[in-house]
Design a protein around this motif. Structure first.
Motif, PDB file in Angstrom:
ATOM      1  N   TYR A   1       0.830  -1.198   0.000  1.00 53.43           N
ATOM      2  CA  TYR A   1       0.000   0.000   0.000  1.00 53.43           C
ATOM      3  C   TYR A   1       0.869   1.254   0.000  1.00 53.43           C
ATOM      4  O   TYR A   1       1.996   1.239   0.440  1.00 53.43           O
ATOM      5  CB  TYR A   1      -0.895   0.056   1.241  1.00 53.43           C
ATOM      6  N   GLY A   2       0.279   2.332  -0.480  1.00 53.68           N
ATOM      7  CA  GLY A   2       0.907   3.640  -0.424  1.00 53.68           C
ATOM      8  C   GLY A   2      -0.148   4.678  -0.081  1.00 53.68           C
ATOM      9  O   GLY A   2      -1.338   4.441  -0.279  1.00 53.68           O
ATOM     10  N   LYS A   3       0.269   5.838   0.424  1.00 53.67           N
ATOM     11  CA  LYS A   3      -0.676   6.892   0.790  1.00 53.67           C
ATOM     12  C   LYS A   3      -0.977   7.756  -0.424  1.00 53.67           C
ATOM     13  O   LYS A   3      -0.075   8.263  -1.079  1.00 53.67           O
ATOM     14  CB  LYS A   3      -0.085   7.806   1.859  1.00 53.67           C
ATOM     15  N   VAL A   4      -2.241   7.943  -0.720  1.00 52.82           N
ATOM     16  CA  VAL A   4      -2.684   8.847  -1.776  1.00 52.82           C
ATOM     17  C   VAL A   4      -3.827   9.670  -1.183  1.00 52.82           C
ATOM     18  O   VAL A   4      -4.853   9.117  -0.791  1.00 52.82           O
ATOM     19  CB  VAL A   4      -3.167   8.085  -3.029  1.00 52.82           C
ATOM     20  N   CYS A   5      -3.626  10.969  -1.106  1.00 51.73           N
ATOM     21  CA  CYS A   5      -4.642  11.873  -0.554  1.00 51.73           C
ATOM     22  C   CYS A   5      -5.125  11.405   0.811  1.00 51.73           C
ATOM     23  O   CYS A   5      -6.318  11.324   1.074  1.00 51.73           O
ATOM     24  CB  CYS A   5      -5.812  12.014  -1.512  1.00 51.73           C
ATOM     25  N   ALA A   6      -4.180  11.043   1.680  1.00 55.43           N
ATOM     26  CA  ALA A   6      -4.452  10.638   3.065  1.00 55.43           C
ATOM     27  C   ALA A   6      -5.276   9.366   3.170  1.00 55.43           C
ATOM     28  O   ALA A   6      -5.918   9.120   4.167  1.00 55.43           O
ATOM     29  CB  ALA A   6      -5.111  11.761   3.843  1.00 55.43           C
ATOM     30  N   GLN A   7      -5.273   8.522   2.130  1.00 56.13           N
ATOM     31  CA  GLN A   7      -5.944   7.229   2.190  1.00 56.13           C
ATOM     32  C   GLN A   7      -4.972   6.157   1.728  1.00 56.13           C
ATOM     33  O   GLN A   7      -4.156   6.387   0.836  1.00 56.13           O
ATOM     34  CB  GLN A   7      -7.174   7.187   1.289  1.00 56.13           C
ATOM     35  N   TRP A   8      -5.066   4.986   2.350  1.00 57.87           N
ATOM     36  CA  TRP A   8      -4.246   3.858   1.924  1.00 57.87           C
ATOM     37  C   TRP A   8      -4.880   3.220   0.700  1.00 57.87           C
ATOM     38  O   TRP A   8      -6.052   2.860   0.707  1.00 57.87           O
ATOM     39  CB  TRP A   8      -4.137   2.819   3.027  1.00 57.87           C
ATOM     40  N   VAL A   9      -4.109   3.087  -0.357  1.00 56.74           N
ATOM     41  CA  VAL A   9      -4.583   2.429  -1.567  1.00 56.74           C
ATOM     42  C   VAL A   9      -3.503   1.480  -2.049  1.00 56.74           C
ATOM     43  O   VAL A   9      -2.322   1.711  -1.822  1.00 56.74           O
ATOM     44  CB  VAL A   9      -4.928   3.448  -2.690  1.00 56.74           C
ATOM     45  N   PRO A  10      -3.899   0.399  -2.737  1.00 53.60           N
ATOM     46  CA  PRO A  10      -2.879  -0.485  -3.300  1.00 53.60           C
ATOM     47  C   PRO A  10      -2.034   0.271  -4.315  1.00 53.60           C
ATOM     48  O   PRO A  10      -2.537   1.103  -5.064  1.00 53.60           O
ATOM     49  CB  PRO A  10      -3.691  -1.592  -3.972  1.00 53.60           C
ATOM     50  N   LYS A  11      -0.732  -0.028  -4.342  1.00 54.61           N
ATOM     51  CA  LYS A  11       0.151   0.687  -5.270  1.00 54.61           C
ATOM     52  C   LYS A  11      -0.172   0.358  -6.716  1.00 54.61           C
ATOM     53  O   LYS A  11      -0.067   1.196  -7.591  1.00 54.61           O
ATOM     54  CB  LYS A  11       1.605   0.326  -4.980  1.00 54.61           C
ATOM     55  N   TYR A  12      -0.525  -0.880  -6.970  1.00 55.35           N
ATOM     56  CA  TYR A  12      -0.792  -1.296  -8.330  1.00 55.35           C
ATOM     57  C   TYR A  12      -2.280  -1.557  -8.484  1.00 55.35           C
ATOM     58  O   TYR A  12      -2.804  -2.571  -8.047  1.00 55.35           O
ATOM     59  CB  TYR A  12       0.013  -2.551  -8.669  1.00 55.35           C
ATOM     60  N   LEU A  13      -2.973  -0.622  -9.096  1.00 61.88           N
ATOM     61  CA  LEU A  13      -4.410  -0.751  -9.286  1.00 61.88           C
ATOM     62  C   LEU A  13      -4.702  -1.472 -10.599  1.00 61.88           C
ATOM     63  O   LEU A  13      -3.969  -1.325 -11.587  1.00 61.88           O
ATOM     64  CB  LEU A  13      -5.069   0.630  -9.311  1.00 61.88           C
ATOM     65  N   SER A  14      -5.787  -2.226 -10.625  1.00 66.89           N
ATOM     66  CA  SER A  14      -6.211  -2.859 -11.870  1.00 66.89           C
ATOM     67  C   SER A  14      -6.847  -1.795 -12.767  1.00 66.89           C
ATOM     68  O   SER A  14      -7.157  -0.690 -12.331  1.00 66.89           O
ATOM     69  CB  SER A  14      -7.196  -3.996 -11.574  1.00 66.89           C
ATOM     70  N   LYS A  15      -7.074  -2.137 -14.018  1.00 68.05           N
ATOM     71  CA  LYS A  15      -7.669  -1.185 -14.961  1.00 68.05           C
ATOM     72  C   LYS A  15      -9.069  -0.773 -14.516  1.00 68.05           C
ATOM     73  O   LYS A  15      -9.450   0.387 -14.648  1.00 68.05           O
ATOM     74  CB  LYS A  15      -7.710  -1.780 -16.358  1.00 68.05           C
ATOM     75  N   ASN A  16      -9.835  -1.734 -13.986  1.00 62.63           N
ATOM     76  CA  ASN A  16     -11.194  -1.400 -13.513  1.00 62.63           C
ATOM     77  C   ASN A  16     -11.153  -0.395 -12.370  1.00 62.63           C
ATOM     78  O   ASN A  16     -11.956   0.523 -12.316  1.00 62.63           O
ATOM     79  CB  ASN A  16     -11.927  -2.678 -13.077  1.00 62.63           C
TER      80      ASN A  16
END
Length: 106
Positions: free
Chosen positions: A86-101
């Protein structure tokens, strides 16, 4: 030996110490664990609990997670970034590698 190897030559006391270790039965050249060194232990249950906390509250901090689980902030950071990816994006934890969907949904 000093004439041939100059500065790369081992000290005499180091050679004697190694010989003593070998004579006592030690054949492994790796360092033995020292007191005070704490190994970074992350098992699958801790990783899954951290992942569950993140999914419950995307804005949770590493400090809050560490306090809730009674582990160090460094261990939580290691689990989040290295194990879960995970990485921080706009103060939220999101997976670093997102799927196309997921990319299109965002």
């Amino acid at each position: 030996m000093k004439e041939v190897y100059v500065e790369q030559c081992l000290a005499r006391c180091t050679v004697f110490r190694w010989c003593q270790h070998y004579e006592t039965g030690r054949v492994n050249i790796k360092d033995l664990p020292r007191p005070g060194q704490t190994p970074l232990v992350t098992n699958s249950t801790t990783t899954s609990v951290v992942n569950e906390l993140i999914w419950q509250n995307r804005r949770i901090t590493t400090r809050e997670t560490a306090v809730e689980l009674s582990i160090s902030k460094g261990t939580v950071h290691h689990i989040i970034h290295k194990k879960l990816g995970y990485g921080k994006v706009c103060a939220q934890w999101v997976p670093k590698y997102l799927s196309k969907n997921r990319k299109t949904a965002r």
